[in-house]
Design a protein around this motif. Structure first.
Motif, PDB file in Angstrom:
ATOM      1  N   GLU A  25       0.841  -1.203   0.000  1.00 44.31           N
ATOM      2  CA  GLU A  25       0.000   0.000   0.000  1.00 44.31           C
ATOM      3  C   GLU A  25       0.873   1.248   0.000  1.00 44.31           C
ATOM      4  O   GLU A  25       0.659   2.190  -0.763  1.00 44.31           O
ATOM      5  CB  GLU A  25      -0.916   0.001   1.224  1.00 44.31           C
ATOM      6  CG  GLU A  25      -1.779   1.242   1.329  1.00 44.31           C
ATOM      7  CD  GLU A  25      -2.627   1.269   2.592  1.00 44.31           C
ATOM      8  OE1 GLU A  25      -3.187   2.333   2.879  1.00 44.31           O
ATOM      9  OE2 GLU A  25      -2.734   0.234   3.285  1.00 44.31           O
ATOM     10  N   TRP A  26       1.876   1.267   0.873  1.00 44.26           N
ATOM     11  CA  TRP A  26       2.794   2.403   0.945  1.00 44.26           C
ATOM     12  C   TRP A  26       3.541   2.572  -0.370  1.00 44.26           C
ATOM     13  O   TRP A  26       3.657   3.680  -0.893  1.00 44.26           O
ATOM     14  CB  TRP A  26       3.781   2.202   2.103  1.00 44.26           C
ATOM     15  CG  TRP A  26       4.798   3.285   2.183  1.00 44.26           C
ATOM     16  CD1 TRP A  26       4.669   4.490   2.807  1.00 44.26           C
ATOM     17  CD2 TRP A  26       6.108   3.277   1.607  1.00 44.26           C
ATOM     18  NE1 TRP A  26       5.813   5.227   2.661  1.00 44.26           N
ATOM     19  CE2 TRP A  26       6.711   4.499   1.920  1.00 44.26           C
ATOM     20  CE3 TRP A  26       6.817   2.354   0.859  1.00 44.26           C
ATOM     21  CZ2 TRP A  26       7.994   4.825   1.514  1.00 44.26           C
ATOM     22  CZ3 TRP A  26       8.091   2.684   0.446  1.00 44.26           C
ATOM     23  CH2 TRP A  26       8.671   3.900   0.773  1.00 44.26           C
ATOM     24  N   ALA A  27       4.042   1.489  -0.918  1.00 48.52           N
ATOM     25  CA  ALA A  27       4.803   1.554  -2.168  1.00 48.52           C
ATOM     26  C   ALA A  27       3.941   2.062  -3.315  1.00 48.52           C
ATOM     27  O   ALA A  27       4.410   2.832  -4.158  1.00 48.52           O
ATOM     28  CB  ALA A  27       5.385   0.182  -2.504  1.00 48.52           C
ATOM     29  N   GLN A  28       2.701   1.658  -3.348  1.00 46.66           N
ATOM     30  CA  GLN A  28       1.801   2.121  -4.399  1.00 46.66           C
ATOM     31  C   GLN A  28       1.573   3.628  -4.282  1.00 46.66           C
ATOM     32  O   GLN A  28       1.592   4.342  -5.280  1.00 46.66           O
ATOM     33  CB  GLN A  28       0.474   1.382  -4.330  1.00 46.66           C
ATOM     34  CG  GLN A  28      -0.475   1.737  -5.453  1.00 46.66           C
ATOM     35  CD  GLN A  28      -1.710   0.848  -5.457  1.00 46.66           C
ATOM     36  OE1 GLN A  28      -1.853  -0.028  -4.615  1.00 46.66           O
ATOM     37  NE2 GLN A  28      -2.578   1.081  -6.388  1.00 46.66           N
ATOM     38  N   GLU A  29       1.373   4.116  -3.063  1.00 47.28           N
ATOM     39  CA  GLU A  29       1.165   5.543  -2.837  1.00 47.28           C
ATOM     40  C   GLU A  29       2.397   6.374  -3.174  1.00 47.28           C
ATOM     41  O   GLU A  29       2.281   7.551  -3.505  1.00 47.28           O
ATOM     42  CB  GLU A  29       0.767   5.794  -1.384  1.00 47.28           C
ATOM     43  CG  GLU A  29      -0.614   5.307  -1.035  1.00 47.28           C
ATOM     44  CD  GLU A  29      -0.973   5.568   0.418  1.00 47.28           C
ATOM     45  OE1 GLU A  29      -0.274   6.368   1.085  1.00 47.28           O
ATOM     46  OE2 GLU A  29      -1.956   4.976   0.885  1.00 47.28           O
ATOM     47  N   HIS A  30       3.575   5.772  -3.082  1.00 45.92           N
ATOM     48  CA  HIS A  30       4.824   6.514  -3.252  1.00 45.92           C
ATOM     49  C   HIS A  30       5.676   5.986  -4.403  1.00 45.92           C
ATOM     50  O   HIS A  30       6.887   6.195  -4.431  1.00 45.92           O
ATOM     51  CB  HIS A  30       5.626   6.464  -1.946  1.00 45.92           C
ATOM     52  CG  HIS A  30       4.909   7.112  -0.808  1.00 45.92           C
ATOM     53  ND1 HIS A  30       4.830   8.479  -0.650  1.00 45.92           N
ATOM     54  CD2 HIS A  30       4.202   6.576   0.218  1.00 45.92           C
ATOM     55  CE1 HIS A  30       4.127   8.763   0.434  1.00 45.92           C
ATOM     56  NE2 HIS A  30       3.737   7.617   0.974  1.00 45.92           N
ATOM     57  N   ARG A  31       5.042   5.323  -5.350  1.00 50.42           N
ATOM     58  CA  ARG A  31       5.790   4.698  -6.447  1.00 50.42           C
ATOM     59  C   ARG A  31       6.642   5.712  -7.219  1.00 50.42           C
ATOM     60  O   ARG A  31       7.793   5.446  -7.536  1.00 50.42           O
ATOM     61  CB  ARG A  31       4.854   3.967  -7.386  1.00 50.42           C
ATOM     62  CG  ARG A  31       5.616   3.063  -8.353  1.00 50.42           C
ATOM     63  CD  ARG A  31       4.715   2.294  -9.254  1.00 50.42           C
ATOM     64  NE  ARG A  31       3.688   1.595  -8.486  1.00 50.42           N
ATOM     65  CZ  ARG A  31       2.842   0.747  -9.001  1.00 50.42           C
ATOM     66  NH1 ARG A  31       2.873   0.473 -10.276  1.00 50.42           N
ATOM     67  NH2 ARG A  31       1.933   0.155  -8.269  1.00 50.42           N
ATOM     68  N   ALA A  32       6.082   6.875  -7.529  1.00 46.95           N
ATOM     69  CA  ALA A  32       6.838   7.894  -8.274  1.00 46.95           C
ATOM     70  C   ALA A  32       8.066   8.339  -7.483  1.00 46.95           C
ATOM     71  O   ALA A  32       9.158   8.490  -8.043  1.00 46.95           O
ATOM     72  CB  ALA A  32       5.952   9.087  -8.607  1.00 46.95           C
ATOM     73  N   GLU A  33       7.899   8.528  -6.183  1.00 45.77           N
ATOM     74  CA  GLU A  33       9.029   8.928  -5.338  1.00 45.77           C
ATOM     75  C   GLU A  33      10.073   7.813  -5.252  1.00 45.77           C
ATOM     76  O   GLU A  33      11.280   8.083  -5.241  1.00 45.77           O
ATOM     77  CB  GLU A  33       8.538   9.280  -3.941  1.00 45.77           C
ATOM     78  CG  GLU A  33       7.623  10.492  -3.919  1.00 45.77           C
ATOM     79  CD  GLU A  33       6.815  10.556  -2.643  1.00 45.77           C
ATOM     80  OE1 GLU A  33       7.229  11.301  -1.740  1.00 45.77           O
ATOM     81  OE2 GLU A  33       5.797   9.834  -2.567  1.00 45.77           O
ATOM     82  N   LEU A  34       9.611   6.570  -5.178  1.00 47.63           N
ATOM     83  CA  LEU A  34      10.545   5.439  -5.159  1.00 47.63           C
ATOM     84  C   LEU A  34      11.351   5.374  -6.456  1.00 47.63           C
ATOM     85  O   LEU A  34      12.562   5.145  -6.427  1.00 47.63           O
ATOM     86  CB  LEU A  34       9.782   4.125  -4.945  1.00 47.63           C
ATOM     87  CG  LEU A  34       9.213   3.911  -3.549  1.00 47.63           C
ATOM     88  CD1 LEU A  34       8.211   2.770  -3.557  1.00 47.63           C
ATOM     89  CD2 LEU A  34      10.331   3.655  -2.551  1.00 47.63           C
ATOM     90  N   MET A  35      10.672   5.584  -7.583  1.00 45.48           N
ATOM     91  CA  MET A  35      11.370   5.560  -8.872  1.00 45.48           C
ATOM     92  C   MET A  35      12.366   6.708  -8.963  1.00 45.48           C
ATOM     93  O   MET A  35      13.481   6.534  -9.470  1.00 45.48           O
ATOM     94  CB  MET A  35      10.370   5.629 -10.030  1.00 45.48           C
ATOM     95  CG  MET A  35       9.523   4.384 -10.191  1.00 45.48           C
ATOM     96  SD  MET A  35      10.481   2.860 -10.443  1.00 45.48           S
ATOM     97  CE  MET A  35      11.381   3.261 -11.922  1.00 45.48           C
ATOM     98  N   GLU A  36      11.978   7.872  -8.466  1.00 50.13           N
ATOM     99  CA  GLU A  36      12.897   9.016  -8.473  1.00 50.13           C
ATOM    100  C   GLU A  36      14.127   8.701  -7.623  1.00 50.13           C
ATOM    101  O   GLU A  36      15.268   8.964  -8.037  1.00 50.13           O
ATOM    102  CB  GLU A  36      12.188  10.256  -7.943  1.00 50.13           C
ATOM    103  CG  GLU A  36      13.057  11.498  -7.962  1.00 50.13           C
ATOM    104  CD  GLU A  36      12.346  12.729  -7.433  1.00 50.13           C
ATOM    105  OE1 GLU A  36      12.995  13.788  -7.426  1.00 50.13           O
ATOM    106  OE2 GLU A  36      11.164  12.643  -7.038  1.00 50.13           O
ATOM    107  N   ASN A  37      13.923   8.129  -6.446  1.00 57.10           N
ATOM    108  CA  ASN A  37      15.058   7.770  -5.593  1.00 57.10           C
ATOM    109  C   ASN A  37      15.923   6.695  -6.245  1.00 57.10           C
ATOM    110  O   ASN A  37      17.147   6.704  -6.091  1.00 57.10           O
ATOM    111  CB  ASN A  37      14.579   7.311  -4.221  1.00 57.10           C
ATOM    112  CG  ASN A  37      14.444   8.458  -3.251  1.00 57.10           C
ATOM    113  OD1 ASN A  37      14.904   9.575  -3.507  1.00 57.10           O
ATOM    114  ND2 ASN A  37      13.794   8.201  -2.131  1.00 57.10           N
TER     115      ASN A  37
END
Length: 54
Positions: A25-37
């Motif tokens: 759930e967290w990863a889905q909400e922050h997928r764009a930020e994870l990809m940027e990182n």
């Protein structure tokens, strides 16, 4: 635990179902930020902070 950021597919490892659901759930909400990182990491740059699941 190893999870594909793009697809949120579990590649390796396991954890209790409830914990995995929260992680996904967290990863889905922050997928764009994870990809940027991930991109920053591949260029040896500092990562940006990502807010926890609320």
């Amino acid at each position: 635990m190893l999870i594909n950021i793009r697809t949120l597919e579990v590649i390796q490892g396991d954890m209790p179902r409830r914990a995995l659901a929260l992680v996904l759930e967290w990863a889905q909400e922050h997928r764009a930020e994870l990809m940027e990182n991930w991109e920053l990491c591949t260029h040896n740059q500092s990562l940006k902070k990502i807010h926890p699941l609320t």
